[in-house]
Motif scaffolding. Structure first.
Motif, mmCIF file in Angstrom:
data_model
loop_
_atom_site.group_PDB
_atom_site.id
_atom_site.type_symbol
_atom_site.label_atom_id
_atom_site.label_comp_id
_atom_site.label_asym_id
_atom_site.label_seq_id
_atom_site.Cartn_x
_atom_site.Cartn_y
_atom_site.Cartn_z
ATOM 1 N N THR A 64 0.811 -1.215 0.000
ATOM 2 C CA THR A 64 0.000 0.000 0.000
ATOM 3 C C THR A 64 0.846 1.269 0.000
ATOM 4 O OG1 THR A 64 -1.688 -1.195 1.245
ATOM 5 C CG2 THR A 64 -1.893 1.187 1.156
ATOM 6 N N ARG A 65 1.915 1.308 0.787
ATOM 7 C CA ARG A 65 2.750 2.508 0.871
ATOM 8 C C ARG A 65 3.973 2.453 -0.048
ATOM 9 N NH1 ARG A 65 1.795 5.885 5.503
ATOM 10 N NH2 ARG A 65 3.499 7.168 4.720
ATOM 11 N N GLY A 66 4.238 1.317 -0.677
ATOM 12 C CA GLY A 66 5.354 1.227 -1.609
ATOM 13 C C GLY A 66 6.713 1.460 -0.983
ATOM 14 N N ARG A 67 6.921 0.965 0.239
ATOM 15 C CA ARG A 67 8.155 1.270 0.962
ATOM 16 C C ARG A 67 9.103 0.086 1.118
ATOM 17 N NH1 ARG A 67 6.386 5.044 6.108
ATOM 18 N NH2 ARG A 67 6.265 7.009 4.965
ATOM 19 N N GLY A 68 8.702 -1.097 0.669
ATOM 20 C CA GLY A 68 9.463 -2.299 0.969
ATOM 21 C C GLY A 68 10.901 -2.265 0.491
ATOM 22 N N VAL A 69 11.132 -1.833 -0.755
ATOM 23 C CA VAL A 69 12.493 -1.816 -1.293
ATOM 24 C C VAL A 69 13.358 -0.830 -0.521
ATOM 25 C CG1 VAL A 69 13.886 -1.213 -3.299
ATOM 26 C CG2 VAL A 69 11.838 -2.608 -3.587
ATOM 27 N N SER A 70 12.822 0.358 -0.253
ATOM 28 C CA SER A 70 13.597 1.349 0.498
ATOM 29 C C SER A 70 13.949 0.830 1.886
ATOM 30 C CB SER A 70 12.805 2.658 0.620
ATOM 31 O OG SER A 70 12.671 3.295 -0.629
ATOM 32 N N MET A 71 12.979 0.211 2.564
ATOM 33 C CA MET A 71 13.247 -0.330 3.897
ATOM 34 C C MET A 71 14.338 -1.391 3.845
ATOM 35 S SD MET A 71 9.291 -0.611 5.198
ATOM 36 C CE MET A 71 9.651 -1.411 6.776
ATOM 37 N N GLY A 72 14.283 -2.250 2.827
ATOM 38 C CA GLY A 72 15.276 -3.308 2.709
ATOM 39 C C GLY A 72 16.672 -2.776 2.452
ATOM 40 N N LEU A 73 16.791 -1.786 1.564
ATOM 41 C CA LEU A 73 18.105 -1.209 1.275
ATOM 42 C C LEU A 73 18.648 -0.439 2.473
ATOM 43 C CD1 LEU A 73 17.595 0.013 -2.403
ATOM 44 C CD2 LEU A 73 18.932 -1.957 -1.623
ATOM 45 N N MET A 74 17.767 0.247 3.204
ATOM 46 C CA MET A 74 18.203 0.929 4.422
ATOM 47 C C MET A 74 18.800 -0.073 5.409
ATOM 48 S SD MET A 74 14.850 3.376 4.884
ATOM 49 C CE MET A 74 15.216 3.903 6.572
ATOM 50 N N ALA A 75 18.104 -1.195 5.599
ATOM 51 C CA ALA A 75 18.570 -2.202 6.556
ATOM 52 C C ALA A 75 19.877 -2.836 6.094
ATOM 53 C CB ALA A 75 17.495 -3.266 6.750
ATOM 54 N N ALA A 76 19.997 -3.108 4.793
ATOM 55 C CA ALA A 76 21.236 -3.695 4.273
ATOM 56 C C ALA A 76 22.415 -2.754 4.499
ATOM 57 C CB ALA A 76 21.077 -4.004 2.788
ATOM 58 N N GLY A 77 22.208 -1.479 4.212
ATOM 59 C CA GLY A 77 23.277 -0.508 4.422
ATOM 60 C C GLY A 77 23.656 -0.373 5.879
ATOM 61 N N HIS A 78 22.643 -0.390 6.757
ATOM 62 C CA HIS A 78 22.964 -0.234 8.179
ATOM 63 C C HIS A 78 23.667 -1.473 8.721
ATOM 64 C CE1 HIS A 78 22.710 1.923 11.928
ATOM 65 N NE2 HIS A 78 22.370 0.793 12.522
ATOM 66 N N LEU A 79 23.283 -2.661 8.249
ATOM 67 C CA LEU A 79 23.996 -3.863 8.683
ATOM 68 C C LEU A 79 25.470 -3.775 8.295
ATOM 69 C CD1 LEU A 79 24.050 -6.718 9.884
ATOM 70 C CD2 LEU A 79 23.502 -7.585 7.592
ATOM 71 N N ALA A 80 25.753 -3.344 7.071
ATOM 72 C CA ALA A 80 27.151 -3.190 6.650
ATOM 73 C C ALA A 80 27.880 -2.186 7.542
ATOM 74 C CB ALA A 80 27.203 -2.750 5.188
ATOM 75 N N ASP A 81 27.182 -1.121 7.924
ATOM 76 C CA ASP A 81 27.802 -0.106 8.785
ATOM 77 C C ASP A 81 28.143 -0.669 10.164
ATOM 78 O OD1 ASP A 81 27.543 1.740 6.752
ATOM 79 O OD2 ASP A 81 25.739 2.686 7.579
ATOM 80 N N VAL A 82 27.197 -1.393 10.782
ATOM 81 C CA VAL A 82 27.457 -1.877 12.143
ATOM 82 C C VAL A 82 28.475 -3.015 12.136
ATOM 83 C CG1 VAL A 82 25.222 -1.114 13.032
ATOM 84 C CG2 VAL A 82 25.453 -3.437 12.153
ATOM 85 N N LEU A 83 28.517 -3.810 11.074
ATOM 86 C CA LEU A 83 29.546 -4.846 10.983
ATOM 87 C C LEU A 83 30.936 -4.220 10.895
ATOM 88 C CD1 LEU A 83 27.845 -7.386 8.552
ATOM 89 C CD2 LEU A 83 28.507 -7.831 10.924
ATOM 90 N N ALA A 84 31.029 -3.084 10.199
ATOM 91 C CA ALA A 84 32.317 -2.398 10.087
ATOM 92 C C ALA A 84 32.718 -1.729 11.393
ATOM 93 C CB ALA A 84 32.251 -1.362 8.965
ATOM 94 N N ALA A 85 31.732 -1.376 12.216
ATOM 95 C CA ALA A 85 32.019 -0.619 13.439
ATOM 96 C C ALA A 85 32.200 -1.493 14.674
ATOM 97 C CB ALA A 85 30.896 0.390 13.693
ATOM 98 N N HIS A 86 31.740 -2.759 14.635
ATOM 99 C CA HIS A 86 31.762 -3.611 15.830
ATOM 100 C C HIS A 86 32.424 -4.949 15.511
ATOM 101 C CE1 HIS A 86 28.999 -0.965 18.068
ATOM 102 N NE2 HIS A 86 28.379 -0.807 16.918
ATOM 103 N N GLU A 87 33.392 -5.325 16.314
ATOM 104 C CA GLU A 87 34.018 -6.635 16.147
ATOM 105 C C GLU A 87 33.206 -7.723 16.832
ATOM 106 O OE1 GLU A 87 38.061 -6.689 17.326
ATOM 107 O OE2 GLU A 87 38.678 -5.079 15.963
ATOM 108 N N ASP A 88 32.622 -7.423 17.973
ATOM 109 C CA ASP A 88 31.830 -8.400 18.711
ATOM 110 C C ASP A 88 30.469 -8.567 18.042
ATOM 111 O OD1 ASP A 88 29.723 -9.109 20.915
ATOM 112 O OD2 ASP A 88 31.661 -9.735 21.729
#
Length: 476
Positions: free
Chosen positions: A318-342
């Motif tokens: 209905t809101r057409g947000r699924g792709v944007s939400m998915g790409l946001m999450a993918a980018g943030h996962l890459a960011d936190v993996l780069a910032a945290h060893e544990d």
């Protein structure tokens, strides 16, 4: 070099694999249908049935691709994708020549399969390993306190193991079921939706009439909603949303019935003249909104696993947000993996972002579906009720309501930008709730005076259920 195993090679899985590979990870993608992602035509895939349907790509999709995967965005532009600047979406009364930051609000006209194809070809050029196989379960190791996901079991009896498994398997991903079978309790929010979608692709054969809502053409009726998005390379996509149990509108799966409903919409006549169908009608049954978490009571429920895209948060289109939400999450996962060893720190950092940013977007989608479900249910019963879905989540005790913000945005260029950035998922810091915006909303509304009530919706033509039933009787 750490090794990530990504389940699912469609849009979010492919983007995640590229981001991790470019961050220094060894990456393997497991997908049973990956070779079909290179298709030039619109084709149905069992693992992603929604991919053939009409898609509107929000500004956040473009921001994520241009900043994180610029080569993919360049390939999309070469493939005929069109950028839609803010100026094309601003009401004529609010045109002001542009401001710094307006480029972020540029959206895109493209079809989903073109995006999947560009990402698949980027994977082919990368060092990512592609395994075309069906995953059959999780490989679990026993930890002192928590189980750890070590990899994926495959249909041939082998296993693909790694330091991290990323579930990007979509809304039909089996991973959450595998966790339940292993006795791992995963928090989940569930919100019902009853909208069924009927989509068809077209070629635009002549000059394009103006769109009636920014970058889309939208028509709301008592029993259904009609939406059209322009795509890449002179194409368009139309979607009709109706109640999942509506016996009359289930005939829309027939091309003749679909054409009849579009033909009865006089406000769409100019567009009908320039649209030539290129596919059959695709049907997507209703599916509920779900948002999952891998953290409970402040602690991870399992180690070595992340979920992204529809596997993490499924929202009805209905809101057409699924792709944007998915790409946001993918980018943030890459960011936190780069910032945290544990890896536990990774899970908790990602969860904090999920709660602060993604959960707000999810709740807005769910609230829209509640209203849409009520409207379609009323239409099915021969009644009509007004739309009151908030476009932006505003706390009940805030200085203004969502409706007041939306009205003020239509009267003031600065507030229009604030509103559009929030609805286009560019407002991660929730500037929309700042005292400055509250003061501007009050100033604009005080100057405008009382609002004029909406005119009653007409009850003839497509708004009348009996007329709609007679129109579609030949396909009953």
């Amino acid at each position: 070099m750490p090794h990530a195993v990504v389940l699912g090679g469609s849009m979010i899985g492919a983007a995640t694999a590229l981001l991790l590979e470019r961050s220094g990870w060894q990456v393997t993608v497991v997908d049973a249908e990956h070779s079909r992602l290179r298709d030039d035509d619109v084709t149905h895939r069992a693992g992603a049935p929604h991919a053939v349907h009409a898609h509107g790509f929000m500004s956040r999709t473009r921001v994520e691709l241009t900043t994180r995967l610029p080569d993919v965005w360049a390939a999309l532009l070469d493939a005929g994708v069109e950028e839609v600047p803010l100026a094309a979406m601003v009401p004529p009364s609010l045109h002001d020549g542009g401001r710094p930051g307006d480029d972020d609000v540029t959206s895109a006209r493209m079809r989903r399969h073109v995006t999947d194809r560009a990402l698949a070809r980027a994977l082919d050029r990368s060092a990512v390993r592609l395994v075309e196989a069906r995953a059959t379960g999780l490989v679990l190791g026993s930890g002192k306190a928590l189980p750890r996901v070590l990899g994926l079991g495959l249909a041939d009896g082998s296993a693909m193991t790694g330091d991290l498994v990323v579930d990007a398997g979509g809304r039909r991903s089996p991973v959450s079921g595998w966790l339940r079978a292993a006795g791992i309790v995963q928090p989940e929010r569930h919100d019902e939706s009853i909208a069924r979608y009927y989509s068809r692709h077209y070629r635009v054969t002549g000059g394009r009439p103006p769109l009636n809502v920014g970058f889309a053409d939208v028509h709301r009726f008592a029993c259904h909603v009609q939406l059209m998005f322009l795509g890449d390379s002179g194409t368009a996509m139309v979607a009709l949303a109706a109640h999942d149990d509506d016996p009359v509108l289930k005939t829309l799966r027939h091309a003749g019935a679909y054409d009849a409903v579009l033909g009865a919409n006089d406000a769409f006549a100019a567009w009908r003249e320039v649209l030539e169908p290129t596919t059959d009608v695709f049907c997507l049954g209703a599916f509920d909104n779900r948002m999952r978490s891998l953290v409970a009571d402040g602690e991870p429920v399992v180690r070595g696993l992340s979920q992204l895209g529809d596997a993490l948060a499924t929202t009805n289109p209905t809101r057409g947000r699924g792709v944007s939400m998915g790409l946001m999450a993918a980018g943030h996962l890459a960011d936190v993996l780069a910032a945290h060893e544990d890896k536990d720190d990774v899970a908790l950092a990602f969860e904090a972002w999920r709660d602060r940013v993604l959960a707000v977007v999810y709740r807005e989608c769910a609230a829209t579906d509640v209203t849409a479900s009520r409207q379609l249910s009323a239409g099915l019963a021969g009644r009509s009720i007004p739309s009151n879905a908030p476009a932006v989540e505003i706390p009940e005790d805030h200085a203004f309501t969502a409706a007041e913000l939306e009205r003020a945005a239509g009267l003031d260029a600065d507030l229009f930008r604030v509103f559009l950035r929030a609805t286009a998922l560019l407002d991660d810091d929730r500037r929309v709730l700042s005292p400055e915006v509250a003061a501007d909303v009050r100033r604009v509304l005080d100057a405008a005076g009382p609002s004029t009530p909406d005119r009653p919706r007409p009850t003839d033509g497509l708004h009348d259920r009996e007329t709609l039933a007679r129109l579609l009787a030949p396909w009953q």
